[in-house]
Design an enzyme around this catalytic site. Structure first.
Site, short mmCIF file in Angstrom:
data_model
loop_
_atom_site.label_atom_id
_atom_site.label_comp_id
_atom_site.label_asym_id
_atom_site.label_seq_id
_atom_site.Cartn_x
_atom_site.Cartn_y
_atom_site.Cartn_z
N ALA A 75 0.82 -1.21 0.00
CA ALA A 75 0.00 0.00 0.00
C ALA A 75 0.86 1.26 0.00
O ALA A 75 0.45 2.29 -0.52
CB ALA A 75 -0.95 -0.01 1.19
N THR A 76 2.05 1.19 0.57
CA THR A 76 2.93 2.37 0.53
C THR A 76 3.21 2.74 -0.91
O THR A 76 3.07 3.90 -1.32
CB THR A 76 4.25 2.08 1.27
OG1 THR A 76 3.95 1.78 2.64
CG2 THR A 76 5.19 3.26 1.20
N ASN A 155 -5.98 3.31 10.34
CA ASN A 155 -5.19 2.23 10.94
C ASN A 155 -5.09 2.33 12.45
O ASN A 155 -4.93 1.32 13.12
CB ASN A 155 -3.79 2.19 10.31
CG ASN A 155 -3.16 3.56 10.20
OD1 ASN A 155 -3.72 4.47 9.60
ND2 ASN A 155 -2.00 3.72 10.80
N GLN A 183 -6.47 -0.89 5.21
CA GLN A 183 -7.04 -1.46 6.43
C GLN A 183 -8.48 -1.91 6.24
O GLN A 183 -9.14 -2.26 7.21
CB GLN A 183 -6.98 -0.41 7.56
CG GLN A 183 -5.59 -0.07 8.03
CD GLN A 183 -4.97 -1.16 8.90
OE1 GLN A 183 -5.66 -2.09 9.35
NE2 GLN A 183 -3.68 -1.05 9.16
N SER A 203 -3.28 -3.59 0.27
CA SER A 203 -2.10 -4.29 0.76
C SER A 203 -2.51 -5.72 1.07
O SER A 203 -3.62 -5.95 1.55
CB SER A 203 -1.58 -3.59 2.01
OG SER A 203 -0.45 -4.27 2.49
N ALA A 204 -1.62 -6.69 0.83
CA ALA A 204 -1.98 -8.08 1.11
C ALA A 204 -1.83 -8.42 2.59
O ALA A 204 -2.64 -9.16 3.16
CB ALA A 204 -1.12 -9.03 0.27
N HIS A 205 -0.80 -7.83 3.24
CA HIS A 205 -0.44 -8.37 4.56
C HIS A 205 -1.35 -7.93 5.69
O HIS A 205 -1.20 -8.38 6.83
CB HIS A 205 1.03 -8.06 4.90
CG HIS A 205 1.34 -6.65 5.28
ND1 HIS A 205 1.42 -6.26 6.60
CD2 HIS A 205 1.59 -5.55 4.54
CE1 HIS A 205 1.74 -4.96 6.64
NE2 HIS A 205 1.84 -4.51 5.39
N THR A 243 9.62 -7.20 -12.81
CA THR A 243 9.13 -8.57 -12.95
C THR A 243 8.14 -8.87 -11.84
O THR A 243 8.40 -8.59 -10.66
CB THR A 243 10.32 -9.56 -12.87
OG1 THR A 243 11.20 -9.27 -13.95
CG2 THR A 243 9.85 -10.99 -12.96
N CYS A 328 7.51 5.02 20.40
CA CYS A 328 8.65 5.03 21.30
C CYS A 328 9.92 5.16 20.48
O CYS A 328 10.52 4.18 20.08
CB CYS A 328 8.66 3.73 22.08
SG CYS A 328 9.29 3.86 23.72
C1 LIG Z 1 -3.72 2.73 6.19
C2 LIG Z 1 -2.43 2.16 5.73
N1 LIG Z 1 -1.90 2.56 4.58
C3 LIG Z 1 -0.74 2.07 4.12
C4 LIG Z 1 -0.04 1.12 4.83
C5 LIG Z 1 1.26 0.61 4.27
O1 LIG Z 1 1.05 -0.63 3.68
P1 LIG Z 1 2.26 -1.55 3.22
O2 LIG Z 1 2.85 -2.10 4.47
O3 LIG Z 1 1.62 -2.61 2.38
O4 LIG Z 1 3.20 -0.72 2.44
C6 LIG Z 1 -0.56 0.66 6.04
C7 LIG Z 1 0.17 -0.34 6.85
O5 LIG Z 1 1.03 -0.03 7.65
C8 LIG Z 1 -1.77 1.20 6.50
O6 LIG Z 1 -2.29 0.82 7.67
#
Ligand SMILES: Cc1ncc(COP(=O)(O)O)c(C=O)c1O
Lengths: 404, 132
Positions: A75-76, A155, A183, A203-205, A243, A328
């Site tokens: 997602a970043t 998030n 999210q 994002s997949a994770h 790729t 922190c």
């Molecule tokens: C709202 C939101 N956007 C973007 C991200 C970034 O996603 P990624 O870890 O897949 O780059 C996150 C996760 O940390 C998120 O919670």
């Protein structure tokens, strides 16, 4: 089976890969290892077919056309590609862009970079409940506004923004609308046939898929154009060269398929757990839920415990894996900018905990957490001169503290 | 953040937590720090007629190092005279607890708390002797 300690309640940070997902991924590392761009042999064809199946699954979860899905590393990257890509492409129409103060850093920092490049950015503050005021949003739009970015699910506090209405306002004003939905997948229904959204990040994770893979939805009708940020072999219609990571993509597809099929049942279960956790924690005095409870995914509970200090709170809850409202850093405690934006004091921001519940959370986990919090908060308050003053009826905010 | 064993011990089992009657003429109370800075320490001492600190109690809002610093101080000051406890230095506290540089302020605060409690007691005693 003994529960693994600490108990994982940080599903908003990341999720484990579902075993069904991992099983699907593995053959694409060892046997079906072909390059999806190889057109001249079956190794390539197999990889390409797997990638396109996964693209279908991602598209299906959000009611999109598979041709609208672009693979990214997460997602970043999707946020960067959407925000910088659209702003660059449309900059001749105007250089004003709008987002919220409570967005993820991947959005905020992309905006900051555009500011350095000469764009003008507006960062709207949320209301105290975490939601965006539609009037304030409307008022922020200018003739030269080209892009707005508002996340679907936050998030930190889990609140759900009204992206349908925000998107309609964008449409009326000819503003490209991007939504960070990292999210949201598997938690809220997303229908991009109906939603007036131009670009959406995934994002997949966060949804039981692997880390390091994501996708960007790019609307075809009406068509949204982007300037590529990664140049190379012209993969993904030139929008994102590189790729394709077949195994990761297969994992994301499977994770999103499972989400589509199981989310309603799963969310009902998670809501019951959340309600149980909330009821238990609210038996503790002086607790404050951060963010609206109604417009919120059930997976997230963010609570401040008044009169206990943030760092000692983190130490106290080491048997559960949660996130705290204080980032922190090695030298100092920085209160969460999201909690500050919704108007929480530094003290309450510091003493907050984000509990995020997921697929593998059990009722026992929740009950353990409630008991742990009750006993640890009780112990820290017994130690707290502020709690003592509060019990004596002293208004702490009115006390004049000697500076030091 | 890694904590030393001594900090963890004081954090898990803080000594002398509690409160003394702040209106007692034999009790001095020191409250230092501020909630916005992330730590507030309240230290109370009770002296007997020979000028020896016979009891000490604390309450601290703060990180593990702040809790440990104040807990340690209550152990150190019991049985000492006011003059003796005024000699306790923050560096002694920091060294005993192996505080990292970013936590030195916790030991400074604990030293301040001792001074504030002693000052409070002395001002009470001056008032008492003036009245007498
Ligand atoms: C709202 C939101 N956007 C973007 C991200 C970034 O996603 P990624 O870890 O897949 O780059 C996150 C996760 O940390 C998120 O919670």
């Amino acid at each position: 089976m003994t529960a693994r300690m600490p108990i994982y309640l940080d599903y908003s940070a990341t999720t484990p890969v579902d075993k069904r997902v991992a099983a699907k991924m593995i053959p694409f590392l060892t046997e079906d290892f072909g390059n999806a761009a190889s057109r001249s042999h079956p190794y390539g064809w197999t990889a390409e077919k797997a990638v396109e199946n996964a693209r279908d699954e991602v598209a299906k979860l959000v009611h999109a056309d598979p041709r609208e899905i672009v693979w990214t590393s997460g997602a970043t990257e999707s946020n960067n590609l959407a925000i910088k890509g659209a702003a660059h492409f449309y900059q001749d129409k105007g250089k004003h862009i709008i987002t919220m103060q409570t967005e993820h850093k991947a959005v905020i920092d992309a905006f900051r970079e555009l500011e350095r490049q000469g764009f003008e950015a507006t960062y709207l503050a949320p209301e105290a409940d975490g939601l965006l005021s539609l009037d304030k949003f409307r008022a922020a739009i200018r003739p030269d506004t080209v892009l707005a970015s508002v996340m679907l699910v936050n998030n930190e506090i889990g609140v759900i923004q009204d992206i349908e209405t925000i998107g309609n306002i964008c449409r009326e004003n000819g503003v490209i609308f991007h939504v960070d939905a990292a999210q949201a997948t598997g938690k809220v229904h997303i229908d991009l046939e109906k939603l007036p959204v131009d670009l959406m990040s995934f994002s997949a994770h966060k949804t039981y898929g692997p880390k390091g893979v994501g996708a960007l939805y790019v609307r075809r009708k009406p068509r949204v154009r982007l300037e590529a940020q990664m140049h190379g072999g012209g993969h993904e219609r030139g929008l994102r060269s590189g790729t394709l990571a077949t195994h990761q993509i297969v994992g994301m597809g499977e994770a999103f398929r499972i989400a589509r099929e199981e989310m309603d049942l799963e969310n009902a279960r998670i809501r019951r757990l959340r309600d149980r956790l909330l009821a238990g924690l609210q038996e503790i005095d002086e607790t404050y839920v951060n963010g609206d409870l109604k417009n919120r995914v059930p997976h997230n509970l963010n609570i401040s415990f008044n009169y206990v200090e943030g760092e000692s709170l983190i130490m106290a809850v080491k048997d559960i894996a949660v996130s705290s409202g204080s980032a922190c850093t090695s030298a100092s405690l920085e209160p969460s900018y999201v909690l500050r934006a919704i108007g929480r004091s530094d003290e309450l921001a510091h003493s907050s905990i984000r509990f995020s519940i997921g697929r593998f959370t059990t009722e026992e986990d929740v009950d353990y957490t409630i008991e742990l919090m009750k006993s640890k908060i009780g112990k820290l308050r017994e130690l707290s001169p502020l709690w003592e003053m509060h019990l004596d009826g002293v208004d702490i905010s009115k006390v004049e503290w000697a500076a030091h | 953040m890694a904590y030393s064993d001594k900090v963890l011990d004081h954090y898990e089992n803080p000594r002398n937590v509690g409160a003394l009657d702040k209106n007692d003429p034999q009790v001095g109370t020191g409250m230092v720090g501020a909630p916005a800075c992330g730590d507030v320490m309240k230290l109370q001492i009770k002296v007997n007629d020979d000028g020896i600190i016979e009891d000490a109690k604390f309450k601290t809002y703060g990180c593990g190092s702040a809790i440990a610093s104040s807990s340690l101080v209550t152990e150190w000051i019991k049985g000492k005279t006011l003059d003796q406890v005024m000699e306790i230095k923050n560096s002694d506290i920091a060294q005993e607890l192996a505080l990292p540089p970013v936590k030195i302020h916790c030991s400074v605060l604990a030293e301040d708390a001792i001074r504030a409690a002693v000052a409070d007691l002395k001002s009470k005693q001056t008032v008492a002797s003036e009245v007498a």
